[in-house]
Every structure is written in C-alpha cells, then in structure tokens.
Design a protein around this motif. Structure first.
Motif: not given
Length: 321
Positions: A133-144, A185-196
């Motif tokens: 919920e805290d990420l809503k409205g924020k810049t998030v990188v989801f990948g390709t 670099g601060g362009e986004a606040v978070a990155l979505w991904g998965a796994g170890v």
C-alpha cells in the motif's frame, strides 16, 4: 600350394583387422541443443549459461548452446515454432501455456523444475515504505514487459484488487540489467522481482542505500490464492540478500525448463539425466540451482501429463513417479 595361399590370405586378413582396430575412430558430433534464456543481466541469463556449462561437462553426446532472448514472452513462441529446443520459462507463464489459460493449450513439455520464485518488492533502504500500500502512486520498476515476472506481478496485484499501471507509476525496461540502476539512482523507489540470488536484487541490496524487502501478510496471501490458487505460499529465506535479516512471506511459482513439443524422447532423457548428474557442480555456480532436482521436478509439475515422456521415463526409473 593352395593351402599356403589360404593361410597367407587368412594371415593378411588378421593384419588388416588389427591395423584397422588401431586407427582412431572418428567421434560422432554431439547433438546441438539450443537453449533460450533472457536478456543479459537477468536471472535467466545467468542460470541458462550455468546450466548449459554443467550439462556439457557431463554429457559428451550433447552440446547445449544458450541463446539470449527477451525472456519468457519470447521463449514460448520460439519453442512453439521449433526455433528453440528448450527454454527457460517463468512459472506463471508456463502454467498458463500448458493449462491453456487465456490462450490455446500448448503442447510444450516440462524438462525440469529450475527453482522457486517467491515474488517480492526490493525497496531502496532510505525509502519509508514497508507495505505494498505504501508503494501505491510511487515509481516502481517491474522489469521487461516480455518477462514472466511481469505476468506474475499482474496476478499478485490483481489478487489484491490492484493494477500495476493504474495504481503505480510503472516502469518497464528493455534489458533486465537496466532495472537496478533506476532504483539505486533514485529514479524509482522499488523493483519487483523474485527468488534467491536474483541479479537485480543483488545489485540493489549492495547499493549505497541497501534494500528492504516487502512481501505479503497472511491475509493478503489468502486473498490472492482465493482468486489465483496456482500461486503457492512461498518464503524468501533470511540472508538471501545483503542486509536481509528476516524471512519474507509471499506467494510465487516454480520456474521450468520447457521443451518443444517434438523433442525426441532420447534427447530429453539424456538432458534430465545430465542435469541430475551435474547438480552439485551447478549448485556451486548458483545457490538457487540447489532446487533443480528430479524430486522438485516430479513434485512441481502441475500435472504428470505436462512432463516430457523422456523425463517421465527417467523419474520413473528413479522411483519418483
């Protein structure tokens, strides 16, 4: 005289056989197997290279050649067309294709389970966000956009009543390697991904601000699985990344190596046997490869009919089916 000629002929025949047996025999060319991976910098690219090297080291009859692709979204149609022999496919997309969800049911087959993919968000350490919920409205990188991870993110967020394009300032990249710098670099606040051991998370967690990982609450897991039951409860173990002191609960899926529909049974059998034999060497290269086992392949396949016949034969011989 006639007897002498026969004896001499027999003697010469023996000499010829002996001489021929001493001539080095031409070794048969190994069977080439093309392996679709992903863009450089992604987890599939790293895993695919290590997998190919491990198989080639133990199975001289095969030569597995990794081929960079745009990831799961390209690997599936290339397999369908026979342009690839085997390819790495994110679990959610693999399930959709094999079960025929939202598309015609595919005849592709499972060669092996790769590793589990618990999906989480890596938030830059200096960002005050502890929940989705805290990420809503924020810049998030989801990948390709061709990545199966984006497909999984869609299901996870949909299960929570969210949409990545509506509820977030969603960023997509051309190459997986372009994602971490946007967070560091601060362009986004978070990155979505998965796994170890996922390369994107490794880079963010080792950045100057470090990283914090956001997963799901038990209530959110139940809410998602009520709508999308093929997503399984999973855990990102503590210590998976730098500075991660606690385990993170979430949902995810098993990633698979899939084969083209008409891959010969003998080739699939040799491949799964080589993967099993090369297991320790593969795990030395990548920690997550410890999950690439016949047991996980047998247990992770949604349906036995989705396994390649050559794999079924091998797993049956191992007493796993």
């Amino acid at each position: 005289m006639e007897m002498m000629r026969k004896s001499l002929g027999a003697f010469l025949a023996v000499l010829m056989v002996t001489a021929m047996s001493n001539v080095p025999q031409a070794r048969a060319e190994p069977m080439r197997v093309t392996l679709g991976t992903s863009t450089q910098g992604g987890g599939f690219s790293l895993y695919g290279t290590a997998l190919a090297e491990a198989i080639n080291a133990v199975e001289p009859a095969l030569m597995v050649e990794p081929r960079s692709t745009r990831g799961t979204g390209e690997n599936l149609p290339l397999l369908d067309k026979g342009a690839l022999d085997i390819a790495l496919v994110q679990g959610t997309s693999a399930y959709e294709a094999l079960a025929g969800i939202g598309q015609p049911k595919s005849d592709l087959k499972i060669l092996t389970a790769m590793y589990s993919s618990p999906g989480v968000f890596a938030v830059r350490g200096d960002v005050q966000a502890t929940t989705i919920e805290d990420l809503k409205g924020k810049t998030v990188v989801f990948g390709t956009e061709a990545s199966g991870l984006v497909v999984m993110a869609n299901y996870v967020l949909d299960g929570l009543g969210l949409d990545m394009r509506r509820d977030f300032d969603a960023v997509f990249v051309t190459r997986a390697a372009d994602s971490p710098p946007k967070v560091i670099g601060g362009e986004a606040v978070a990155l979505w991904g998965a796994g170890v051991g996922w390369p994107g998370f490794v880079r963010v967690s080792e950045g100057s601000a470090g990283a914090r990982f956001i997963g799901l609450t038990p209530e959110q897991i139940a809410q998602i699985r009520a709508k999308h039951s093929f997503l399984k409860p999973m855990r990102l173990p503590a210590g998976s990344y730098a500075g991660q002191s606690e385990a993170v609960e979430t949902v995810g899926s098993w990633n698979f190596v899939l084969t083209r529909a008409d891959l010969p049974e003998d080739i699939a059998y040799r491949l799964i046997a080589a993967i099993d034999k090369a297991g320790p060497a593969l795990t030395e290269k990548l920690d997550q490869a410890a999950e690439t086992t016949p047991v996980n392949t047998a247990e992770g396949a949604p349906d036995r009919a989705m396994l390649h016949p050559g794999v079924v034969r091998y797993l049956t011989e191992k007493g796993l089916l």
